[in-house]
Design a protein around this motif. Structure first.
Motif, PDB file in Angstrom:
ATOM      1  N   LEU A   1       1.017  -1.263   0.026  1.00  0.00           N
ATOM      2  CA  LEU A   1      -0.072   0.031  -0.114  1.00  0.00           C
ATOM      3  C   LEU A   1       0.925   1.317   0.028  1.00  0.00           C
ATOM      4  O   LEU A   1       2.229   1.249   0.492  1.00  0.00           O
ATOM      5  CB  LEU A   1      -1.029  -0.135   1.089  1.00  0.00           C
ATOM      6  N   LYS A   2       0.382   2.374  -0.635  1.00  0.00           N
ATOM      7  CA  LYS A   2       1.191   3.469  -0.611  1.00  0.00           C
ATOM      8  C   LYS A   2      -0.092   4.763  -0.400  1.00  0.00           C
ATOM      9  O   LYS A   2      -1.026   4.619  -0.919  1.00  0.00           O
ATOM     10  CB  LYS A   2       1.778   3.678  -1.984  1.00  0.00           C
ATOM     11  N   TRP A   3       0.456   5.858   0.342  1.00  0.00           N
ATOM     12  CA  TRP A   3      -0.437   6.917   0.604  1.00  0.00           C
ATOM     13  C   TRP A   3      -0.325   7.757  -0.723  1.00  0.00           C
ATOM     14  O   TRP A   3       0.806   8.037  -1.218  1.00  0.00           O
ATOM     15  CB  TRP A   3       0.037   7.718   1.804  1.00  0.00           C
TER      16      TRP A   3
ATOM     17  N   ILE B   1      -5.307   5.972  -0.285  1.00  0.00           N
ATOM     18  CA  ILE B   1      -4.153   4.806   0.054  1.00  0.00           C
ATOM     19  C   ILE B   1      -4.462   3.932  -1.607  1.00  0.00           C
ATOM     20  O   ILE B   1      -5.697   3.726  -1.649  1.00  0.00           O
ATOM     21  CB  ILE B   1      -4.439   3.950   1.273  1.00  0.00           C
ATOM     22  N   ALA B   2      -3.369   3.726  -2.128  1.00  0.00           N
ATOM     23  CA  ALA B   2      -3.604   2.806  -3.131  1.00  0.00           C
ATOM     24  C   ALA B   2      -2.928   1.198  -2.439  1.00  0.00           C
ATOM     25  O   ALA B   2      -2.075   1.256  -1.910  1.00  0.00           O
ATOM     26  CB  ALA B   2      -2.405   3.010  -4.076  1.00  0.00           C
ATOM     27  N   ILE B   3      -3.858   0.373  -2.948  1.00  0.00           N
ATOM     28  CA  ILE B   3      -3.563  -0.925  -2.177  1.00  0.00           C
ATOM     29  C   ILE B   3      -3.565  -2.029  -3.288  1.00  0.00           C
ATOM     30  O   ILE B   3      -4.371  -2.121  -4.095  1.00  0.00           O
ATOM     31  CB  ILE B   3      -4.852  -1.330  -1.175  1.00  0.00           C
ATOM     32  N   ALA B   4      -2.556  -2.745  -2.950  1.00  0.00           N
ATOM     33  CA  ALA B   4      -2.195  -4.112  -4.004  1.00  0.00           C
ATOM     34  C   ALA B   4      -2.787  -5.263  -3.162  1.00  0.00           C
ATOM     35  O   ALA B   4      -2.449  -5.513  -1.925  1.00  0.00           O
ATOM     36  CB  ALA B   4      -0.826  -4.210  -4.464  1.00  0.00           C
ATOM     37  N   THR B   5      -3.523  -6.008  -3.683  1.00  0.00           N
ATOM     38  CA  THR B   5      -4.186  -7.327  -3.111  1.00  0.00           C
ATOM     39  C   THR B   5      -3.607  -8.449  -3.485  1.00  0.00           C
ATOM     40  O   THR B   5      -3.272  -8.639  -4.859  1.00  0.00           O
ATOM     41  CB  THR B   5      -5.449  -7.276  -3.000  1.00  0.00           C
ATOM     42  N   SER B   6      -3.787  -9.630  -2.652  1.00  0.00           N
ATOM     43  CA  SER B   6      -3.627 -10.977  -3.155  1.00  0.00           C
ATOM     44  C   SER B   6      -4.857 -11.662  -4.155  1.00  0.00           C
ATOM     45  O   SER B   6      -4.656 -12.545  -4.786  1.00  0.00           O
ATOM     46  CB  SER B   6      -3.477 -12.059  -2.199  1.00  0.00           C
ATOM     47  N   GLY B   7      -5.754 -10.546  -4.377  1.00  0.00           N
ATOM     48  CA  GLY B   7      -6.656 -11.001  -5.296  1.00  0.00           C
ATOM     49  C   GLY B   7      -6.489 -10.353  -6.808  1.00  0.00           C
ATOM     50  O   GLY B   7      -5.378  -9.795  -6.876  1.00  0.00           O
ATOM     51  N   PRO B   8      -7.462 -10.344  -7.759  1.00  0.00           N
ATOM     52  CA  PRO B   8      -7.443 -10.166  -8.905  1.00  0.00           C
ATOM     53  C   PRO B   8      -7.557  -8.440  -9.209  1.00  0.00           C
ATOM     54  O   PRO B   8      -7.130  -7.914  -9.980  1.00  0.00           O
ATOM     55  CB  PRO B   8      -8.471 -10.647  -9.694  1.00  0.00           C
ATOM     56  N   ALA B   9      -7.889  -7.647  -8.160  1.00  0.00           N
ATOM     57  CA  ALA B   9      -7.965  -6.207  -8.321  1.00  0.00           C
ATOM     58  C   ALA B   9      -7.221  -5.651  -7.178  1.00  0.00           C
ATOM     59  O   ALA B   9      -7.275  -5.757  -5.913  1.00  0.00           O
ATOM     60  CB  ALA B   9      -9.531  -6.011  -8.094  1.00  0.00           C
TER      61      ALA B   9
ATOM     62  N   ILE C   1       2.369  -1.624  -5.925  1.00  0.00           N
ATOM     63  CA  ILE C   1       1.601  -0.290  -6.314  1.00  0.00           C
ATOM     64  C   ILE C   1       2.541   0.764  -5.884  1.00  0.00           C
ATOM     65  O   ILE C   1       3.123   0.799  -4.847  1.00  0.00           O
ATOM     66  CB  ILE C   1       0.246  -0.563  -5.743  1.00  0.00           C
ATOM     67  N   HIS C   2       2.270   1.860  -6.877  1.00  0.00           N
ATOM     68  CA  HIS C   2       3.066   2.961  -6.567  1.00  0.00           C
ATOM     69  C   HIS C   2       2.431   4.186  -7.505  1.00  0.00           C
ATOM     70  O   HIS C   2       2.010   4.069  -8.232  1.00  0.00           O
ATOM     71  CB  HIS C   2       4.475   2.952  -7.174  1.00  0.00           C
ATOM     72  N   TRP C   3       2.508   5.301  -6.622  1.00  0.00           N
ATOM     73  CA  TRP C   3       1.882   6.561  -7.321  1.00  0.00           C
ATOM     74  C   TRP C   3       2.686   7.272  -7.952  1.00  0.00           C
ATOM     75  O   TRP C   3       4.359   7.103  -7.752  1.00  0.00           O
ATOM     76  CB  TRP C   3       1.613   7.549  -5.995  1.00  0.00           C
ATOM     77  N   SER C   4       2.568   7.970  -9.017  1.00  0.00           N
ATOM     78  CA  SER C   4       3.366   8.879  -9.975  1.00  0.00           C
ATOM     79  C   SER C   4       4.002   9.915  -8.630  1.00  0.00           C
ATOM     80  O   SER C   4       3.262  10.400  -7.828  1.00  0.00           O
ATOM     81  CB  SER C   4       2.711   9.406 -10.940  1.00  0.00           C
ATOM     82  N   LYS C   5       5.133  10.475  -8.863  1.00  0.00           N
ATOM     83  CA  LYS C   5       5.663  11.336  -8.195  1.00  0.00           C
ATOM     84  C   LYS C   5       5.178  12.871  -8.791  1.00  0.00           C
ATOM     85  O   LYS C   5       5.262  13.792  -7.861  1.00  0.00           O
ATOM     86  CB  LYS C   5       7.297  11.524  -8.121  1.00  0.00           C
ATOM     87  N   THR C   6       4.654  12.882  -9.968  1.00  0.00           N
ATOM     88  CA  THR C   6       4.643  14.098 -10.671  1.00  0.00           C
ATOM     89  C   THR C   6       3.141  14.250 -10.953  1.00  0.00           C
ATOM     90  O   THR C   6       2.609  15.401 -11.271  1.00  0.00           O
ATOM     91  CB  THR C   6       5.404  14.298 -12.021  1.00  0.00           C
ATOM     92  N   ASN C   7       2.293  13.319 -10.702  1.00  0.00           N
ATOM     93  CA  ASN C   7       1.054  13.652 -11.393  1.00  0.00           C
ATOM     94  C   ASN C   7       0.164  12.467 -10.401  1.00  0.00           C
ATOM     95  O   ASN C   7       0.174  11.273 -10.313  1.00  0.00           O
ATOM     96  CB  ASN C   7       0.413  12.777 -12.574  1.00  0.00           C
ATOM     97  N   SER C   8      -0.777  13.130  -9.272  1.00  0.00           N
ATOM     98  CA  SER C   8      -1.387  12.405  -8.369  1.00  0.00           C
ATOM     99  C   SER C   8      -2.477  11.671  -8.539  1.00  0.00           C
ATOM    100  O   SER C   8      -3.044  10.775  -7.954  1.00  0.00           O
ATOM    101  CB  SER C   8      -1.751  13.480  -7.258  1.00  0.00           C
ATOM    102  N   ASP C   9      -2.822  11.787  -9.914  1.00  0.00           N
ATOM    103  CA  ASP C   9      -3.818  10.886 -10.393  1.00  0.00           C
ATOM    104  C   ASP C   9      -3.506   9.629 -11.388  1.00  0.00           C
ATOM    105  O   ASP C   9      -4.145   8.798 -11.822  1.00  0.00           O
ATOM    106  CB  ASP C   9      -4.628  11.659 -11.425  1.00  0.00           C
ATOM    107  N   VAL C  10      -1.855   9.252 -11.346  1.00  0.00           N
ATOM    108  CA  VAL C  10      -1.587   8.082 -12.042  1.00  0.00           C
ATOM    109  C   VAL C  10      -0.921   7.126 -10.799  1.00  0.00           C
ATOM    110  O   VAL C  10      -0.143   7.556 -10.013  1.00  0.00           O
ATOM    111  CB  VAL C  10      -0.512   8.632 -12.813  1.00  0.00           C
TER     112      VAL C  10
END
Length: 135
Positions: free
Chosen positions: A20-22, A29-37, A62-71
């Protein structure tokens, strides 16, 4: 009180959180899971803002872009890297803006690809990644 809590059951799956990443504004929070989503979750309400359903196996990172908070970028056990623009995603369905298939070839007999285990989005236009088969 359950305000601000998140359960992967809200994605229609009961799975572990693998990464997960804030967001830079701490609102998601962007969350990567052990499921398909994977998911983008509101930090105040705990509700899913976006469901990222582009991998056919679990996501490892999972990772947020440093320059675009929507990516956001995800990397998975399927060997793919997916790049997402969360402005383009509804809560229920999604597809990535960009997909790098088989980003890390496997060096093991019988395995076609290696899992994507790490990601970073540069301040330029580069995606850096590591794979389980890298040496």
């Amino acid at each position: 009180r359950t305000s601000g809590m998140f359960h992967t059951r809200s994605l229609g799956q009961d799975s572990a959180i693998l990464d997960l990443k804030w967001s830079s504004d701490s609102g998601s929070i962007a969350i990567a899971t052990s499921g398909p989503a994977a998911a983008i979750v509101d930090t105040v309400t705990g509700k899913v803002r976006s469901k990222l359903a582009g991998h056919n196996k679990s996501q490892k990172t999972i990772h947020w872009s440093k320059t675009n908070s929507d990516v956001v970028a995800t990397g998975g056990r399927d060997g793919d890297i997916c790049l997402w623009d969360v402005r383009q995603i509804s809560q229920c369905t999604s597809s990535p803006c960009l997909r790098v298939r088989k980003a890390h070839p496997s060096h093991q007999a019988g395995r076609e690809v290696s899992s994507v285990t790490g990601l970073d989005l540069s301040t330029g236009h580069m995606i850096y990644s590591s794979g389980s088969g890298d040496s």
